[in-house]
Design a protein around this motif. Structure first.
Motif, PDB file in Angstrom:
ATOM      1  N   ALA A  10       0.824  -1.202   0.000  1.00  0.00           N
ATOM      2  CA  ALA A  10       0.000   0.000   0.000  1.00  0.00           C
ATOM      3  C   ALA A  10       0.864   1.260   0.000  1.00  0.00           C
ATOM      4  O   ALA A  10       2.055   1.229   0.290  1.00  0.00           O
ATOM      5  N   THR A  11       0.225   2.381  -0.319  1.00  0.00           N
ATOM      6  CA  THR A  11       0.857   3.693  -0.182  1.00  0.00           C
ATOM      7  C   THR A  11       0.707   4.158   1.258  1.00  0.00           C
ATOM      8  O   THR A  11      -0.402   4.190   1.795  1.00  0.00           O
ATOM      9  N   SER A  12       1.812   4.504   1.888  1.00  0.00           N
ATOM     10  CA  SER A  12       1.789   4.918   3.285  1.00  0.00           C
ATOM     11  C   SER A  12       1.663   6.437   3.382  1.00  0.00           C
ATOM     12  O   SER A  12       2.388   7.167   2.716  1.00  0.00           O
ATOM     13  N   ILE A  13       0.741   6.895   4.219  1.00  0.00           N
ATOM     14  CA  ILE A  13       0.544   8.323   4.467  1.00  0.00           C
ATOM     15  C   ILE A  13       0.777   8.575   5.947  1.00  0.00           C
ATOM     16  O   ILE A  13       0.089   8.006   6.796  1.00  0.00           O
ATOM     17  N   GLN A  14       1.769   9.406   6.252  1.00  0.00           N
ATOM     18  CA  GLN A  14       2.098   9.700   7.641  1.00  0.00           C
ATOM     19  C   GLN A  14       1.228  10.852   8.155  1.00  0.00           C
ATOM     20  O   GLN A  14       1.194  11.918   7.563  1.00  0.00           O
ATOM     21  N   LEU A  15       0.529  10.596   9.242  1.00  0.00           N
ATOM     22  CA  LEU A  15      -0.301  11.616   9.867  1.00  0.00           C
ATOM     23  C   LEU A  15       0.544  12.452  10.829  1.00  0.00           C
ATOM     24  O   LEU A  15       1.585  12.009  11.297  1.00  0.00           O
ATOM     25  N   SER A  16       0.065  13.636  11.134  1.00  0.00           N
ATOM     26  CA  SER A  16       0.821  14.533  12.006  1.00  0.00           C
ATOM     27  C   SER A  16       0.747  14.127  13.468  1.00  0.00           C
ATOM     28  O   SER A  16       1.545  14.573  14.283  1.00  0.00           O
ATOM     29  N   SER A  17      -0.202  13.255  13.808  1.00  0.00           N
ATOM     30  CA  SER A  17      -0.349  12.782  15.179  1.00  0.00           C
ATOM     31  C   SER A  17      -0.970  11.400  15.157  1.00  0.00           C
ATOM     32  O   SER A  17      -1.566  10.979  14.160  1.00  0.00           O
ATOM     33  N   SER A  18      -0.855  10.677  16.249  1.00  0.00           N
ATOM     34  CA  SER A  18      -1.403   9.325  16.337  1.00  0.00           C
ATOM     35  C   SER A  18      -2.901   9.374  16.635  1.00  0.00           C
ATOM     36  O   SER A  18      -3.385  10.283  17.304  1.00  0.00           O
TER      37      SER A  18
END
Length: 390
Positions: free
Chosen positions: A194-202
């Motif tokens: 998959a394409t990973s998208i990093q969020l700014s917070s958990s």
């Protein structure tokens, strides 16, 4: 006689010389005029070319100024919205930690204010659509894949026509996984494809929602905050403190989820619980643009033995663990329009499964439930009927 002839010849010679001198002078003047005309032509051409270039530059600058003006206007609107949001959050924090009043407050006035708030929450809900469907039965079940851990959430964008699939694995992380389609998910080797998208917070829990190109999730800290994340720009565009104090896990069988966000034909909802109404589940209508809470309801549905819930046409369905092995069923419903009562709850059992549902996400377009069950991604096809038929 000869002298006369010489005089005449002399006169003709003088006249011829003068004519030649005149012709030479005129020729020089004409050449000078031609040079000047040629120079004027070159200068005119150059000036015209410079004017065209200047015009093009001015047009480009004006277009840039228009775009800048629109961008500034958008930023000002965003700033205005954020200022309003900060003011509301400050008001909320002041109500939670307000200073002691310097004068005694009339008890009747306090009771009157509380009554006004409760009556506002009991006000009739104004529906945005004419949807009147409710569940009749589970028509079919399809197990697609097993990726991720025991608990998680998978969904499509429930407010857009995109076929992308999103996975939030686990109960506490900051990575969103994106697949191009359900087919891509089923044919993949797992989350590594998959394409990973990093969020700014958990995030916290499994109560997330994807709606109109935005991910909505809960961030837990000193205060529970609703985050709005733009999936196209990969950035947080808004956030708000969820205005419910002393929150409890909304489902006893999934204690990691304090607020479960749901999408239906009416838009975005929040399912939650508080100590004030400790045994029962509450429901709130959320404005997806401003994150404001438009209206709240206390439902008759209890938290004990509840797995998960979802909303269809303004009706919340709460799923409980059944006494039957590996079965769960809908045992409580609450309709914000009062068209369906809990006595009308459909006797719907979910087919045999692996464990406990950690999330159920309803797709209004497909009339499907996207379920996460012990790491398995499952689709439930729903059979619907009209609320007036009950």
């Amino acid at each position: 006689m000869r002298a006369l002839q010489l005089l005449v010849l002399l006169l003709f010679g003088l006249v011829g010389a003068q004519q030649q001198a005149l012709m030479d002078y005129l020729e020089r003047r004409l050449l000078a005029i031609e040079d000047r005309i040629s120079l004027w032509h070159e200068q005119t051409s150059r000036y015209a070319s410079e004017m065209r270039e200047f015009k093009q530059q001015m047009v480009a600058q004006l277009e840039g100024l228009d775009k800048t003006k629109e961008a500034l206007r958008t930023e000002l609107d965003t700033v205005g919205t954020r200022v309003d949001r900060v003011e509301r959050e400050m008001d909320y924090l002041e109500t939670q930690n307000g200073a002691q009043p310097c004068v005694d407050v009339d008890d009747k006035l306090v009771e009157q204010q509380v009554t006004v708030v409760k009556e506002r929450n009991k006000a009739k809900y104004s529906k945005l659509t004419d949807c009147s469907d409710m569940i009749s039965s589970i028509k079919a079940m399809k197990i697609l894949k097993r990726v991720g851990g025991t608990k998680g959430m998978w969904t499509k964008d429930m407010g857009a026509s995109t076929g992308k699939v999103y996975i939030l694995n686990g109960t506490d992380d900051n990575t969103l996984y994106e697949f191009g389609s359900v087919r891509d998910l089923t044919s993949s080797q797992g989350l590594s494809s998959a394409t990973s998208i990093q969020l700014s917070s958990s995030w916290r829990g499994m109560g997330h929602a994807v709606y109109k190109h935005h991910l909505y999730y809960m961030k837990e800290g000193e205060e529970t905050r609703l985050i709005k994340f733009d999936l196209q720009k990969s950035t947080v565009v808004d956030s708000a403190v969820f205005p419910a104090k002393n929150q409890l896990p909304v489902y006893s069988l999934n204690p990691e989820t304090y607020i479960d966000l749901a999408v239906d034909e009416e838009g975005l909802w929040a399912i939650f619980a508080t100590q004030e109404n400790e045994r029962h589940i509450s429901l709130a209508k959320v404005d997806p643009k401003t994150l404001d809470i438009e209206q709240t309801w206390d439902t008759p549905c209890v938290r004990e033995n509840a797995e998960v819930a979802f909303v269809i046409c303004g009706t919340v369905y709460v799923v409980y663990n059944s006494k039957l092995p590996s079965r769960s069923r809908i045992q409580c419903v609450f309709d914000v329009s009062d068209m369906v009562t809990n006595d009308d709850a459909p006797h719907v059992y979910f087919p045999k499964r692996y464990g406990t549902h950690s999330s159920l996400k309803y797709s209004p377009v497909e009339q499907l439930l996207y379920a996460w069950d012990d790491g398995y991604q499952i689709l439930y096809k729903l059979q619907m009927k009209k609320k007036l038929e009950v």
